[in-house]
Design an enzyme around this catalytic site. Structure first.
Site, mmCIF file in Angstrom:
data_model
loop_
_atom_site.group_PDB
_atom_site.id
_atom_site.type_symbol
_atom_site.label_atom_id
_atom_site.label_comp_id
_atom_site.label_asym_id
_atom_site.label_seq_id
_atom_site.Cartn_x
_atom_site.Cartn_y
_atom_site.Cartn_z
ATOM 1 N N ARG A 29 42.057 33.670 38.450
ATOM 2 C CA ARG A 29 40.995 32.807 38.978
ATOM 3 C C ARG A 29 41.393 31.341 38.846
ATOM 4 O O ARG A 29 42.498 30.959 39.180
ATOM 5 C CB ARG A 29 39.669 33.108 38.345
ATOM 6 C CG ARG A 29 39.125 34.470 38.798
ATOM 7 C CD ARG A 29 37.678 34.609 38.728
ATOM 8 N NE ARG A 29 37.172 34.223 37.426
ATOM 9 C CZ ARG A 29 35.891 34.084 37.171
ATOM 10 N NH1 ARG A 29 35.002 34.275 38.099
ATOM 11 N NH2 ARG A 29 35.489 33.751 35.978
ATOM 12 N N THR A 51 37.988 39.674 30.018
ATOM 13 C CA THR A 51 38.520 39.279 31.315
ATOM 14 C C THR A 51 40.028 39.114 31.202
ATOM 15 O O THR A 51 40.514 38.463 30.272
ATOM 16 C CB THR A 51 37.914 37.964 31.856
ATOM 17 O OG1 THR A 51 38.663 37.564 33.010
ATOM 18 C CG2 THR A 51 37.948 36.845 30.827
ATOM 19 N N HIS A 64 45.341 44.030 41.802
ATOM 20 C CA HIS A 64 44.547 44.806 40.838
ATOM 21 C C HIS A 64 45.372 45.707 39.937
ATOM 22 O O HIS A 64 44.834 46.256 38.958
ATOM 23 C CB HIS A 64 43.472 45.591 41.584
ATOM 24 C CG HIS A 64 42.414 44.694 42.141
ATOM 25 N ND1 HIS A 64 42.624 43.917 43.264
ATOM 26 C CD2 HIS A 64 41.183 44.378 41.691
ATOM 27 C CE1 HIS A 64 41.541 43.192 43.498
ATOM 28 N NE2 HIS A 64 40.647 43.450 42.548
ATOM 29 N N ARG A 120 29.380 42.988 39.972
ATOM 30 C CA ARG A 120 29.222 41.532 39.845
ATOM 31 C C ARG A 120 27.774 41.208 40.230
ATOM 32 O O ARG A 120 27.493 40.925 41.398
ATOM 33 C CB ARG A 120 30.224 40.808 40.760
ATOM 34 C CG ARG A 120 31.673 41.063 40.355
ATOM 35 C CD ARG A 120 32.644 40.190 41.122
ATOM 36 N NE ARG A 120 34.025 40.524 40.826
ATOM 37 C CZ ARG A 120 34.668 40.131 39.713
ATOM 38 N NH1 ARG A 120 34.016 39.437 38.807
ATOM 39 N NH2 ARG A 120 35.928 40.469 39.497
ATOM 40 N N GLY A 151 34.749 41.856 36.379
ATOM 41 C CA GLY A 151 36.010 42.577 36.568
ATOM 42 C C GLY A 151 36.291 43.504 35.388
ATOM 43 O O GLY A 151 36.166 43.120 34.230
ATOM 44 N N ASP A 182 32.872 35.181 32.155
ATOM 45 C CA ASP A 182 31.894 34.089 32.042
ATOM 46 C C ASP A 182 30.637 34.345 32.865
ATOM 47 O O ASP A 182 29.540 33.955 32.436
ATOM 48 C CB ASP A 182 32.544 32.739 32.353
ATOM 49 C CG ASP A 182 32.840 32.560 33.811
ATOM 50 O OD1 ASP A 182 32.553 31.482 34.343
ATOM 51 O OD2 ASP A 182 33.311 33.513 34.419
ATOM 52 N N ASP A 230 41.638 37.176 32.834
ATOM 53 C CA ASP A 230 41.904 35.745 33.086
ATOM 54 C C ASP A 230 41.998 34.948 31.790
ATOM 55 O O ASP A 230 42.483 33.815 31.792
ATOM 56 C CB ASP A 230 40.799 35.161 33.961
ATOM 57 C CG ASP A 230 40.604 35.953 35.248
ATOM 58 O OD1 ASP A 230 39.469 35.997 35.750
ATOM 59 O OD2 ASP A 230 41.586 36.554 35.717
ATOM 60 N N ASP A 253 39.867 33.290 30.353
ATOM 61 C CA ASP A 253 39.305 31.937 30.565
ATOM 62 C C ASP A 253 37.917 31.758 29.958
ATOM 63 O O ASP A 253 37.183 30.850 30.348
ATOM 64 C CB ASP A 253 39.272 31.635 32.071
ATOM 65 C CG ASP A 253 38.401 32.618 32.844
ATOM 66 O OD1 ASP A 253 38.221 32.418 34.070
ATOM 67 O OD2 ASP A 253 37.919 33.593 32.227
HETATM 68 O O1 F6P Z 1 38.145 37.990 36.866
HETATM 69 C C1 F6P Z 1 39.068 38.958 36.961
HETATM 70 C C2 F6P Z 1 39.709 39.006 38.329
HETATM 71 O O2 F6P Z 1 40.632 40.035 38.357
HETATM 72 C C3 F6P Z 1 40.356 37.696 38.769
HETATM 73 O O3 F6P Z 1 41.619 37.486 38.209
HETATM 74 C C4 F6P Z 1 40.388 37.874 40.266
HETATM 75 O O4 F6P Z 1 40.361 36.633 40.932
HETATM 76 C C5 F6P Z 1 39.094 38.628 40.548
HETATM 77 O O5 F6P Z 1 38.710 39.226 39.337
HETATM 78 C C6 F6P Z 1 39.215 39.683 41.603
HETATM 79 O O6 F6P Z 1 37.941 40.165 41.830
HETATM 80 P P1 F6P Z 1 37.632 41.547 42.582
HETATM 81 O O7 F6P Z 1 37.982 42.666 41.684
HETATM 82 O O8 F6P Z 1 36.159 41.474 42.853
HETATM 83 O O9 F6P Z 1 38.461 41.539 43.822
#
Ligand code: F6P
Length: 341
Positions: free
Chosen positions: A171, A125, A272, A72, A10, A103, A127, A129
């Protein structure tokens, strides 16, 4: 040295500050040349890269997103992924690689480092995390965005005497919910770390609205879940690649509250928006400090490490130690968040 840099997973504001620091410090302090791989590990596997020099990173310090693109893609999980990555790094004479990501990206970095490639990771991130660091790039900006949204939701909640359920990202950890919920004065903060009891929350809201208030704000982390055996039927839907489906838990919570209290309830899913826009000064500085520390580490021949913020200090920690772990919100912070709501 010829240093490679990539951004995976992300995106978030602060990434470009880190890329800028890698290019500027690499060139100015060591005379290194820097190549940027596009779209994370995918670009390494496909040999898709650009040469970066100082003019390419002019004026990017505040900008959100990543000038390299991201994806990803985890080479150790893709067929021939690792071979393709190693072939590109060797063919392009990459002496060291700086991997900026969460991660997933850092886990892949620890796997590639095991193949003898000199690698330093940088945690990014929203998150927050990533194990081992107090702060990941992007978290501060996301908390600012979510807190501002909560300030805005307050005025409409009060005007309409409503219960507003605001869903934030994160997440399987509750960092954004806990920080923005506390800063935004939410009455209830639901996190994955503490499964909730919807009947308890409903009773609390009924008491609150009977005694002294006419509106309430509830912050829900997208990964929050009801307590097992509690009186709420909820099965978390699973999105692509096992991702969380945005809006699922907040809609379920709002429906239950409306049913159990009769209060007019609305849902806001920030989504987002939390990853967009300009970086806060904290994320610009964190990105810059991590970028400089990563270049210094590679230049000293170090590898298989990650830059980490510990208190005020940037340290280097073992990448293997953090790979695949999720850093959860500690109990003492959850206690304070629970005490004030
Ligand atoms: O890891 C960052 C994040 O924004 C999370 O908070 C969320 O669950 C995920 O990525 C969303 O992923 P994507 O951008 O692939 O929809």
């Amino acid at each position: 040295m010829r240093i490679g840099v990539l951004t995976g997973g992300g995106d978030c504001p602060g990434l470009n500050a880190a890329i800028r620091a890698v290019v500027k410090h690499g060139e100015l302090a060591y005379g290194h040349s820097v190549v940027g791989f596009r779209n994370g590990w995918k670009g390494v596997a496909e040999g898709d890269f650009v040469t970066l020099n100082r003019s390419d990173v002019r004026n990017v310090l505040p900008t959100g997103g990543t000038l390299l693109g991201t994806a990803r893609f985890h080479p150790h999980r893709e067929e021939n992924g690792m071979e393709q990555v190693l072939r590109t790094l060797r063919a392009e004479h990459i002496d060291g690689l700086i991997c900026i990501g969460g991660d997933g990206t850092l886990h892949a970095a620890s796997k590639v480092a095991e193949q003898g490639i000199k690698i330093v990771g940088i945690p990014n991130t929203i998150d927050n995390d990533v194990e081992g660091t107090d702060l990941s790039i992007g978290f501060h900006t996301a908390v600012n965005i979510a807190t501002e949204a909560l300030d805005r939701v307050h005025t409409t909640a009060e005007s309409h005497n409503r219960v507003m359920v605001v869903e934030v990202m994160g997440r399987s950890a509750g960092w954004i919910a806990t920080y923005s919920g506390m800063a935004g004065g939410a009455e209830v903060i639901l996190t994955p770390e503490e499964p909730f009891d919807i009947e308890e929350i409903s009773k609390y809201l009924i008491h609150r609205h009977r005694s002294h208030a006419s509106f309430s704000i509830i912050v829900v982390a997208e990964g929050a879940l009801p307590k097992e055996g509690s009186d709420m039927n909820y099965e978390a839907p699973v999105g692509p690649y096992g991702s969380i489906v945005a809006g699922a838990i907040s809609e379920a919570v709002a429906y239950e509250i409306q049913q159990r209290t009769g209060f007019d309830t609305r849902v806001t899913v920030l989504g987002h928006v939390q990853r967009g826009g300009v970086a806060t000064p904290t994320d610009r500085i964190l990105g810059s400090r991590f970028g400089v520390a990563a270049v210094d580490a590679l230049s000293q021949g170090k590898s298989s490490l990650m830059t980490a913020l510990r208190g005020e200090h940037v340290e280097l920690i073992d990448l293997k130690e953090i790979a695949g772990k999720v850093r959860k919100v500690p109990q003492d912070l959850l206690y304070v968040a629970g005490s004030l709501s």
